[in-house]
Design a protein around this motif. Sequence first.
Motif, PDB file in Angstrom:
ATOM      1  N   LYS A 189       0.750  -0.963  -0.086  1.00 54.23           N
ATOM      2  CA  LYS A 189      -0.021   0.256  -0.113  1.00 54.23           C
ATOM      3  C   LYS A 189       0.869   1.226   0.031  1.00 54.23           C
ATOM      4  O   LYS A 189       1.942   1.387   0.863  1.00 54.23           O
ATOM      5  N   ASN A 190       0.373   2.168  -0.893  1.00 57.69           N
ATOM      6  CA  ASN A 190       1.316   3.519  -1.070  1.00 57.69           C
ATOM      7  C   ASN A 190       0.294   4.637  -1.035  1.00 57.69           C
ATOM      8  O   ASN A 190      -0.466   4.601  -2.184  1.00 57.69           O
ATOM      9  N   ASN A 191       0.545   5.352  -0.295  1.00 57.00           N
ATOM     10  CA  ASN A 191      -0.531   6.718   0.037  1.00 57.00           C
ATOM     11  C   ASN A 191      -2.052   5.946  -0.136  1.00 57.00           C
ATOM     12  O   ASN A 191      -2.677   6.859  -0.700  1.00 57.00           O
ATOM     13  N   GLY A 192      -2.292   5.052   0.669  1.00 56.10           N
ATOM     14  CA  GLY A 192      -3.458   4.464   0.525  1.00 56.10           C
ATOM     15  C   GLY A 192      -3.969   3.669  -0.410  1.00 56.10           C
ATOM     16  O   GLY A 192      -5.081   3.122  -0.628  1.00 56.10           O
ATOM     17  N   LYS A 193      -3.158   3.371  -1.477  1.00 56.73           N
ATOM     18  CA  LYS A 193      -3.450   2.972  -2.744  1.00 56.73           C
ATOM     19  C   LYS A 193      -2.558   1.565  -2.908  1.00 56.73           C
ATOM     20  O   LYS A 193      -1.475   1.418  -2.757  1.00 56.73           O
ATOM     21  N   TRP A 194      -3.226   0.275  -3.395  1.00 52.63           N
ATOM     22  CA  TRP A 194      -2.636  -0.671  -3.329  1.00 52.63           C
ATOM     23  C   TRP A 194      -1.841  -0.739  -4.821  1.00 52.63           C
ATOM     24  O   TRP A 194      -2.242  -0.305  -5.833  1.00 52.63           O
ATOM     25  N   LYS A 195      -0.654  -1.370  -4.761  1.00 50.92           N
ATOM     26  CA  LYS A 195       0.524  -1.424  -5.971  1.00 50.92           C
ATOM     27  C   LYS A 195       1.217  -2.904  -6.031  1.00 50.92           C
ATOM     28  O   LYS A 195       1.660  -3.214  -4.849  1.00 50.92           O
ATOM     29  N   VAL A 196       0.908  -3.310  -7.146  1.00 46.75           N
ATOM     30  CA  VAL A 196       1.915  -4.703  -7.242  1.00 46.75           C
ATOM     31  C   VAL A 196       3.456  -4.166  -7.279  1.00 46.75           C
ATOM     32  O   VAL A 196       3.807  -3.383  -8.024  1.00 46.75           O
ATOM     33  N   ILE A 197       4.211  -4.888  -6.490  1.00 48.77           N
ATOM     34  CA  ILE A 197       5.856  -4.535  -6.361  1.00 48.77           C
ATOM     35  C   ILE A 197       6.313  -5.866  -6.969  1.00 48.77           C
ATOM     36  O   ILE A 197       7.677  -5.300  -7.074  1.00 48.77           O
ATOM     37  N   GLU A 198       6.158  -7.026  -6.853  1.00 44.86           N
ATOM     38  CA  GLU A 198       6.672  -8.322  -7.285  1.00 44.86           C
ATOM     39  C   GLU A 198       5.741  -9.134  -7.868  1.00 44.86           C
ATOM     40  O   GLU A 198       4.512  -9.352  -7.195  1.00 44.86           O
ATOM     41  N   LYS A 199       6.149  -9.788  -8.863  1.00 43.19           N
ATOM     42  CA  LYS A 199       5.531 -11.141  -9.479  1.00 43.19           C
ATOM     43  C   LYS A 199       6.456 -12.200  -9.764  1.00 43.19           C
ATOM     44  O   LYS A 199       7.397 -11.860 -10.299  1.00 43.19           O
ATOM     45  N   TRP A 200       6.190 -13.290  -9.341  1.00 44.65           N
ATOM     46  CA  TRP A 200       6.878 -14.276  -9.614  1.00 44.65           C
ATOM     47  C   TRP A 200       6.064 -15.600 -10.232  1.00 44.65           C
ATOM     48  O   TRP A 200       5.050 -16.008  -9.831  1.00 44.65           O
ATOM     49  N   ARG A 201       6.732 -16.262 -11.340  1.00 41.39           N
ATOM     50  CA  ARG A 201       5.995 -17.242 -11.902  1.00 41.39           C
ATOM     51  C   ARG A 201       6.141 -18.610 -10.846  1.00 41.39           C
ATOM     52  O   ARG A 201       7.162 -18.836 -10.178  1.00 41.39           O
ATOM     53  N   THR A 202       4.812 -19.220 -10.495  1.00 44.14           N
ATOM     54  CA  THR A 202       4.833 -20.376  -9.738  1.00 44.14           C
ATOM     55  C   THR A 202       4.993 -21.665 -10.421  1.00 44.14           C
ATOM     56  O   THR A 202       5.067 -22.802  -9.899  1.00 44.14           O
ATOM     57  N   TRP A 203       4.262 -21.821 -11.679  1.00 39.50           N
ATOM     58  CA  TRP A 203       4.031 -23.025 -12.476  1.00 39.50           C
ATOM     59  C   TRP A 203       3.715 -22.677 -13.807  1.00 39.50           C
ATOM     60  O   TRP A 203       3.222 -21.381 -14.102  1.00 39.50           O
ATOM     61  N   ILE A 204       4.036 -23.467 -14.724  1.00 37.86           N
ATOM     62  CA  ILE A 204       3.578 -23.511 -16.179  1.00 37.86           C
ATOM     63  C   ILE A 204       3.440 -24.603 -16.647  1.00 37.86           C
ATOM     64  O   ILE A 204       4.106 -25.724 -16.509  1.00 37.86           O
ATOM     65  N   SER A 205       2.384 -24.778 -17.615  1.00 37.32           N
ATOM     66  CA  SER A 205       1.978 -26.109 -18.295  1.00 37.32           C
ATOM     67  C   SER A 205       2.115 -26.166 -19.739  1.00 37.32           C
ATOM     68  O   SER A 205       1.684 -24.981 -20.220  1.00 37.32           O
TER      69      SER A 205
END
Length: 205
Positions: A189-205
């Motif tokens: 949360k930044n200044n009351g707003k949610w922001k994505v800071i990291e994304k990681w691949r967990t699986w792929i088919s």
Amino acid sequence: MRNIILSIAFFSIFSCNNSENKIEFTPSAVKEINEIVKVIIAEDSLEVFENAKDKKMLCKELIRLNIYIPEKPKNGKIPPPPPPSFNDVSITDLMHYDRNSTFFKAVDSLYLIKQNLNPEKLEIDSNIVGQINFTTKDKEISKKKAEQPYSYYEMTIPVFSLDNQVAYVELNYYCGRLCGSGKSVYLKKNNGKWKVIEKWRTWIS
């Protein structure tokens, strides 16, 4: 030592009747959860809106994320990880999103485990998220059993830090037996707003 404390807390939480301990989301918490869904849709450019060119489906219900405590090493040997399982995450992985940087803090540990008492499902509010091409898991499973084409996204109910400043969600995409992928999404949360800071691949088919 931390694993022992977490294990005791885990079992003490579930020693009581689960129906009496289910977490009830307040209206403000539900709104915040739906805002997070909206942010993930926007930041991942998921074409699930009714006016999208390449229309895809999103499950109407968020599902509970199961948080588990990894086994302790035995005789100096680290036990192998459990078989891959969708929407299960270890407390260790939650605490460190890249094995080096701390995401959730030590003070969040018991609170994260407590969120295993979240409801199994939580319906997305289209009034907050917007006009979405919704589907249900049952409908998509029926398509799969009938060997019909299926393609949809599914998200977990966010889990939060004790101070409600960081959150974690898993996003999965299913499009066939050998088609699909999943990712971990870390938000702050930044200044009351949610922001994505990291994304990681967990699986792929």
